[in-house]
Design an enzyme around this catalytic site. Structure first.
Site, short mmCIF file in Angstrom:
data_model
loop_
_atom_site.label_atom_id
_atom_site.label_comp_id
_atom_site.label_asym_id
_atom_site.label_seq_id
_atom_site.Cartn_x
_atom_site.Cartn_y
_atom_site.Cartn_z
N VAL A 89 16.49 -30.19 -28.48
CA VAL A 89 17.81 -30.81 -28.61
C VAL A 89 17.69 -32.30 -28.30
O VAL A 89 17.16 -32.68 -27.25
CB VAL A 89 18.83 -30.15 -27.67
CG1 VAL A 89 20.13 -30.94 -27.64
CG2 VAL A 89 19.10 -28.72 -28.14
N GLU A 180 5.55 -19.17 -1.00
CA GLU A 180 4.85 -18.12 -1.74
C GLU A 180 3.50 -18.61 -2.26
O GLU A 180 2.51 -17.85 -2.24
CB GLU A 180 5.74 -17.61 -2.87
CG GLU A 180 6.93 -16.82 -2.34
CD GLU A 180 7.93 -16.39 -3.39
OE1 GLU A 180 8.71 -15.47 -3.10
OE2 GLU A 180 7.93 -16.96 -4.49
#
Length: 444
Positions: A89, A180
């Site tokens: 876009v 993590e």
């Protein structure tokens, strides 16, 4: 824009909803419009949806990239009122109600911006050049390749400082991604890398996690934050709280305290910002690149332009800066917006959005996780093995396709019992080595 041709999408004569972005919010909206009497056009620069919460597992060789992606055309097959186009876009003309894309112009009756978020380096161009973020599958694969390449190069290095620059890792940001990744790297250091690189003394591999605040996992409970810190320290991660990275030249990390670290791999997990598109009035944007929306997800200043997910800032006393930039708000907003678009077409009153906060989870290595779960009107806090099992089940169930669920579950079971992963290959792109500067002063 007027000179560009229309994209080849047959107009069905029904009101057209153009969705820009196929993340959690955009995809949920597209699926929820299946039985609504509209024409749906989904536009994304990729032809697949990515399950971002498991991106770090690809980066740390726990999963294949294919395990966390699903093609849009597969997910949405059989949805007769939808067309998908892979395109970039460029901008939107809100007066003529046309989206300009790399494949042509796409007119709309209703526009939904679901472009998600991008990495926020807070204006630090040097950091943007040298750090590695994990915002796409390509980023995750590049990080995995970089980590493995470092160890291959380390086998040929004799100088201690140069060796440490390859073996040491700095992670910036103590949110779920940073925590993590640090936990996963510590697991690899303990169970996997010593088998592959027997010539390397992995006691020299340092993992540093830098967090500007005084706690990890801000937004989760104090118990979860403290337990995450304890787990990481138990795994040998050097957690550095209340410190900020002042600069990074690709080799030396300088902190605001004056401390210096040497690494060729800095993983940036410190911030994200919305990814707006050109053409929508700048007055609608808030700090952080998010569009201000009302309770119906309408972008401020427009009645037929909406935003959902990370790009949307729906302000309320409970969420003065907007909802958390995670999957659940996006999914719930996409689902409600589908209903509201149908109501809008039928000239019925719109329903306001109310976020059903289901809690948050983070895993910190094998058998260790923290979870703050909201269920039956109560908040349940748990840590350790039970939280880890809960985290695994929730993420497997949340994967879009059955094939992904089965593959991820099988991989996790194999890794759990074998304490090994077979995904340690270097394939595709990686960060090219940066010429090593001569250190003018010692670094830790």
């Amino acid at each position: 824009m007027e000179e560009q041709e229309l994209a080849k999408i047959e107009h069905t004569g029904k009101q057209r909803v153009v969705i820009v972005g196929g993340g959690f919010g955009g995809l949920e909206l597209a699926k929820s419009l299946r039985n609504v009497d509209v024409q749906v056009v989904l536009v994304d620069k990729q032809n697949y949806h990515t399950f971002q919460p498991l991106m770090y597992q690809v980066a740390t060789a726990g999963l294949e990239a294919a395990d966390i992606v699903s093609p849009f055309r597969k997910i949405l097959e059989g949805q007769d009122n939808l067309s998908f186009r892979m395109a970039e876009v460029v901008c939107v003309n809100t007066e003529t109600q046309v989206v300009e894309t790399s494949i042509g112009l796409i007119p709309y009756d209703f526009l939904v911006v679901a472009t998600g978020a991008t990495t926020n380096y807070f204006g630090d161009e040097q950091m943007a050049r040298h750090a590695i973020a994990i915002k796409s599958v390509e980023d995750a694969v590049a990080l995995r390749n970089t980590v493995l390449s470092n160890f291959e190069k380390a086998l040929q290095i004799g100088d201690d400082e140069q060796l440490n620059s390859l073996l040491d890792f700095v992670i910036v940001g103590g949110g779920p991604t940073g925590v993590e990744v640090a936990g996963a790297l510590s697991e690899l250091r303990k169970h996997v890398f010593p088998k592959d690189y027997r010539e390397i003394d992995f006691r020299q591999m340092d993992i540093h996690l830098i967090q500007s605040g005084d706690v990890l996992l801000k937004g989760m409970s104090a118990e979860a934050s403290q337990k995450a810190l304890e787990y990481l320290q138990k795994f040998g991660v050097n957690v550095m709280l209340e410190r900020r990275v002042k600069s990074y030249d690709g080799y030396t990390v300088t902190l605001n305290t004056g401390e210096k670290l040497i690494t060729r791999t800095l993983i940036w997990a410190a911030g994200v910002a919305g990814a707006p598109i050109d053409g929508i009035r700048p007055e609608s944007l808030r700090k952080g690149g998010r569009y201000e929306v009302n309770a119906h997800n309408q972008v401020a200043g427009y009645s037929n332009i909406f935003a959902v997910g990370d790009i949307a800032a729906m302000l309320s006393p409970e969420y003065p800066e907007g909802h958390p930039m995670v999957a659940q708000p996006a999914i719930q907003q996409g689902r409600l917006l589908a209903s509201n678009l149908e109501r809008l077409i039928r000239k019925q009153p719109l329903q306001p959005f109310h976020y059903d906060d289901k809690g948050a989870m983070a895993t910190i290595g094998r058998n260790h996780a923290v979870a703050d779960v909201k269920l039956l009107g109560k908040e349940w806090k748990t840590q350790g093995f039970f939280a880890w099992v809960m985290w695994a089940l929730v993420h497997v169930i949340a994967l879009v396709e059955f094939r992904n669920r089965l593959t991820v579950f099988a991989n996790w079971m194999w890794n759990y019992f074998s304490q090994n992963t077979g995904l340690r290959y270097i394939m595709g792109g990686r960060r090219e080595p940066i010429p090593t500067p001569k250190a003018s002063e010692p670094a830790s």
